[in-house]
Motif scaffolding. Structure first.
Motif, mmCIF file in Angstrom:
data_model
loop_
_atom_site.group_PDB
_atom_site.id
_atom_site.type_symbol
_atom_site.label_atom_id
_atom_site.label_comp_id
_atom_site.label_asym_id
_atom_site.label_seq_id
_atom_site.Cartn_x
_atom_site.Cartn_y
_atom_site.Cartn_z
ATOM 1 N N UNK A 11 58.287 11.026 21.373
ATOM 2 C CA UNK A 11 58.536 10.253 20.168
ATOM 3 C C UNK A 11 59.292 9.002 20.576
ATOM 4 N N UNK A 12 58.731 7.849 20.254
ATOM 5 C CA UNK A 12 59.333 6.580 20.645
ATOM 6 C C UNK A 12 60.001 5.940 19.447
ATOM 7 N N UNK A 13 60.142 4.619 19.435
ATOM 8 C CA UNK A 13 60.850 3.899 18.391
ATOM 9 C C UNK A 13 60.466 4.322 16.994
ATOM 10 N N UNK A 14 61.313 3.982 16.037
ATOM 11 C CA UNK A 14 61.104 4.370 14.649
ATOM 12 C C UNK A 14 59.859 3.756 14.046
ATOM 13 N N UNK A 15 59.374 4.367 13.003
ATOM 14 C CA UNK A 15 58.179 3.898 12.312
ATOM 15 C C UNK A 15 58.536 3.002 11.154
ATOM 16 N N UNK A 16 57.665 2.947 10.169
ATOM 17 C CA UNK A 16 57.870 2.062 9.034
ATOM 18 C C UNK A 16 58.900 2.591 8.040
ATOM 19 N N UNK A 17 59.421 3.780 8.282
ATOM 20 C CA UNK A 17 60.440 4.335 7.374
ATOM 21 C C UNK A 17 61.857 3.974 7.822
ATOM 22 N N UNK A 18 61.985 3.139 8.877
ATOM 23 C CA UNK A 18 63.299 2.771 9.365
ATOM 24 C C UNK A 18 63.977 3.903 10.106
ATOM 25 N N UNK A 19 63.204 4.750 10.759
ATOM 26 C CA UNK A 19 63.780 5.857 11.495
ATOM 27 C C UNK A 19 64.523 5.329 12.713
ATOM 28 N N UNK A 20 65.348 6.158 13.286
ATOM 29 C CA UNK A 20 66.127 5.793 14.456
ATOM 30 C C UNK A 20 65.224 5.322 15.575
ATOM 31 N N UNK A 21 65.688 4.356 16.350
ATOM 32 C CA UNK A 21 64.884 3.843 17.454
ATOM 33 C C UNK A 21 65.127 4.629 18.735
ATOM 34 N N UNK A 22 65.956 5.644 18.692
ATOM 35 C CA UNK A 22 66.159 6.450 19.887
ATOM 36 C C UNK A 22 64.906 7.240 20.162
ATOM 37 N N UNK A 23 64.558 7.290 21.430
ATOM 38 C CA UNK A 23 63.374 8.055 21.817
ATOM 39 C C UNK A 23 63.728 9.517 21.983
ATOM 40 N N UNK A 24 62.745 10.350 21.859
ATOM 41 C CA UNK A 24 62.906 11.769 22.108
ATOM 42 C C UNK A 24 61.588 12.294 22.602
ATOM 43 N N UNK A 25 61.596 13.467 23.156
ATOM 44 C CA UNK A 25 60.323 13.993 23.616
ATOM 45 C C UNK A 25 60.294 15.484 23.415
ATOM 46 N N UNK A 26 59.087 15.986 23.503
ATOM 47 C CA UNK A 26 58.905 17.421 23.383
ATOM 48 C C UNK A 26 57.698 17.786 24.204
#
Length: 165
Positions: free
Chosen positions: A101-116
């Motif tokens: 999971x990379x930068x936030x989308x159009x909902x203004x989500x956090x720009x911190x990346x995460x992965x799974x």
């Protein structure tokens, strides 16, 4: 070797379902990947169908949404079927082994990346990566996706004992 790495944005919200026999989670979404821009041409995009299995599928459904940027590592799988008119339709899908999971989308989500990723591995290697295991491998991973780096110190001081060479 059949391996693909893609970065793009979700063109629509993911769809989660479960297989009838084994109740394995299956998440499908479409990733819009920009084409390289050529001089004098408009930049286009390819809309690729992504399929994810197991716990990773449930996590994708939970945290991804339309417009959210994601990186996908997986393999290409082709197939065909007959449509209602009897014509053969050829398909190309990406079976994801790992979704980040990379930068936030159009909902203004956090720009911190995460992965799974399946197999309980970190997102950057070591050990058996679980690639090409497919849906029957059974993913055993943490219940929550790996997050940002909030627990990392602001600075790092290396001592001579810390240097590996």
């Amino acid at each position: 070797m059949n391996s693909v790495v893609l970065i793009g944005r979700l063109a629509r919200d993911p769809e989660l379902s479960y297989t009838p026999n084994t109740q394995t989670a299956v998440c499908k979404f479409t990733l819009a990947v920009d084409r390289p821009r050529r001089q004098g041409e408009d930049q286009g995009a390819d809309f690729l169908r992504i399929t994810v299995f197991g716990r990773q599928a449930e996590t994708c459904d939970r945290y991804l949404s339309k417009g959210r940027q994601a990186a996908v590592h997986g393999r290409i799988e082709t197939g065909s079927y007959k449509n209602r008119e009897g014509a053969t339709v050829y398909t190309t899908d990406i079976i994801a082994d790992r979704v980040e999971f990379l930068g936030g989308g159009d909902r203004g989500q956090s720009s911190q990346g995460g992965s799974y990723q399946g197999g309980g591995q970190s997102s950057f290697g070591g050990g058996d990566s679980g690639f090409n295991d497919g849906p029957a491998s059974g993913f055993s991973a943490p219940a929550e996706p790996l997050g940002g780096f909030d627990d990392m110190p602001d600075t790092f001081q290396a001592a001579e004992d810390d240097i590996p060479f």
